[in-house]
Scaffold this active site. Structure first.
Site, PDB file in Angstrom:
ATOM      1  N   LYS A 143       0.870  -1.179   0.000  1.00 35.13           N
ATOM      2  CA  LYS A 143       0.000   0.000   0.000  1.00 35.13           C
ATOM      3  C   LYS A 143       0.907   1.229   0.000  1.00 35.13           C
ATOM      4  CE  LYS A 143      -4.462   1.280   1.954  1.00 35.13           C
ATOM      5  NZ  LYS A 143      -5.254   1.102   0.738  1.00 35.13           N
TER       6      LYS A 143
HETATM    7  C1  COI Z   1      -9.177   2.196   1.746  1.00 40.72           C
HETATM    8  O1  COI Z   1     -10.098   1.519   1.303  1.00 40.72           O
HETATM    9  O2  COI Z   1      -9.095   2.445   2.949  1.00 40.72           O
HETATM   10  C2  COI Z   1      -8.149   2.741   0.871  1.00 40.72           C
HETATM   11  O3  COI Z   1      -7.075   2.961   1.353  1.00 40.72           O
HETATM   12  C3  COI Z   1      -8.469   3.054  -0.544  1.00 40.72           C
HETATM   13  C4  COI Z   1      -8.426   4.504  -0.883  1.00 40.72           C
HETATM   14  C5  COI Z   1      -9.507   5.307  -0.281  1.00 40.72           C
HETATM   15  C6  COI Z   1      -7.099   5.143  -0.671  1.00 40.72           C
END
Ligand code: COI
Length: 380
Positions: free
Chosen positions: A209
């Site tokens: 990520k």
């Molecule tokens: C999440 O689903 O928390 C993500 O990190 C995706 C995006 C909103 C950055």
């Protein structure tokens, strides 16, 4: 100044230096009731520093404040930066449940390893979470569709422009109230298959990520939005036919109906983010006797199986988006509808099951909810 100590480890305690004049609880609640995703940050943040010489140190909860960074900060130039996203749900005025913080701590560490960043100790991650949630509890919204989103980020803060991993890093934990990522909670979204761009290749950083994985999708996302789509569908980089994920969400295909429905989701081959919501849905579906298979789905098969009625539903999932039905797919000059284009029963059932665990309305046999209780109250 108080401290909040990570249980039973050598990780540094989180020193507590909250605002001497906190925002009144009524004002927090009013802002929390309205704010969209990422719009209004809460009042505090946690920071922690790492250097190659001293390891992790100086963990501190303090009022949210702008950072002072050198223009030569590595993270700004070379993208040595990873993040997480997880949620906390209000239970009562003084209690909240953080969803799977340990799983997010492990994934942050895995992302950090891939980007040659130091791993934040899991105990420090959870202690920082507890400190921030306890401090900013009034910012957790009420209501079934609302929650507080926690955003940890870990980046190279050293000032140098040589190409090598940084020897100084900064961890930040921020929070913001949020509602449904796509607006109306029951809306089925439209997705567009990217023919031109690729998100991740074997051996690359697709499973981490890291910030670049998201910035790299913006152009495709803008083009898809111009065609009326909400999200991009990414295909594999080699054959350009296997469905991998959406920009920031995993996908599930529902074959069949009722108790005989089977869910199929692309396997974690290194190019897909190992979603915590993906993992939770696999477990919840299996707990309910549904079969879940991790298998590749070709984009042509997606179209054919929808046309033949074999695929009855498709759902996207992620922390921000929770469980989101996919109603329509755009692919080149073609397009098709999934089922009748509206949210299907398996999607609704899994969405409700997950929400019930979040809100404490269902048993939590897997121990996913981490309760945080506030000790003192502040003025209303
Ligand atoms: C999440 O689903 O928390 C993500 O990190 C995706 C995006 C909103 C950055």
């Amino acid at each position: 100044m108080g401290t909040h100590t990570p249980a039973g480890t050598g990780a540094p305690a989180v020193a507590l230096r909250p605002s001497p004049a906190p925002v009144p609880a009524g004002r927090c609640r009013a802002l929390a009731a309205e704010a969209d995703f990422g719009e209004v940050l809460t009042e505090h943040m946690v920071t922690a520093r790492w250097t190659a010489a001293d390891g992790w140190h100086d963990a501190l909860l303090e009022p949210l404040t702008p950072l002072r960074l050198s223009p030569a900060t590595v993270g700004l130039h070379y993208g040595q930066s990873v993040f997480e996203g997880f949620k906390v749900h209000r239970r009562t005025a003084d209690r909240a449940a953080v969803f799977r913080p340990w799983a997010h701590a492990r994934r942050l560490a895995a992302s950090a390893r891939r980007m040659a960043l130091p791993e934040l100790p899991e105990e420090l991650f959870v202690a920082a979470t507890e400190a921030l949630v306890r401090q900013d509890m009034d910012w957790i919204p009420e209501g079934d569709d609302r929650s507080m989103y926690l955003r940890p980020v870990l980046f190279a803060s050293e000032a140098h422009l040589a190409l090598r991993p940084a020897r100084a890093c900064l961890f930040l934990l921020l929070a913001f109230p949020t509602g449904n990522f796509f607006g109306a909670s029951e809306r089925a979204v439209t997705v567009a298959v990217s023919q031109e761009y690729v998100r991740a290749a074997p051996g690359g950083t697709g499973a981490a990520k890291c910030g670049g994985n998201y910035a790299g999708t913006y152009l495709a996302q803008e083009e898809a939005a111009r065609r009326g789509a909400d999200q991009v569908v990414w295909l594999d980089a080699v054959e350009r036919r296997w469905v991998e994920e959406l920009g920031g969400m995993n996908l599930f295909f529902v074959y069949g109906e009722g108790d005989r429905a089977e869910l199929v989701t692309p396997p974690l081959t290194g190019t897909i983010l190992p979603g915590v919501t993906r993992d939770s849905l696999i477990t919840l579906a299996r707990d309910r006797g549904l079969r879940v298979t991790e298998d590749r789905v070709a984009v042509d098969r997606w179209r054919e199986d929808c046309a033949a009625g074999r695929i009855t539903e498709v759902l996207a999932c992620g922390t921000a988006a929770s469980v989101t039905p996919v109603g329509r797919v755009l692919d080149g000059d073609g397009a098709w509808t999934v089922g009748d284009g509206t949210p299907g029963p398996v999607t609704s059932r899994l969405s409700a099951a997950l929400a019930a665990v979040h809100r404490g309305e269902a048993a939590d046999p897997h121990g996913w909810c981490h309760l945080v209780v506030r000790s003192g109250r502040k003025p209303v």
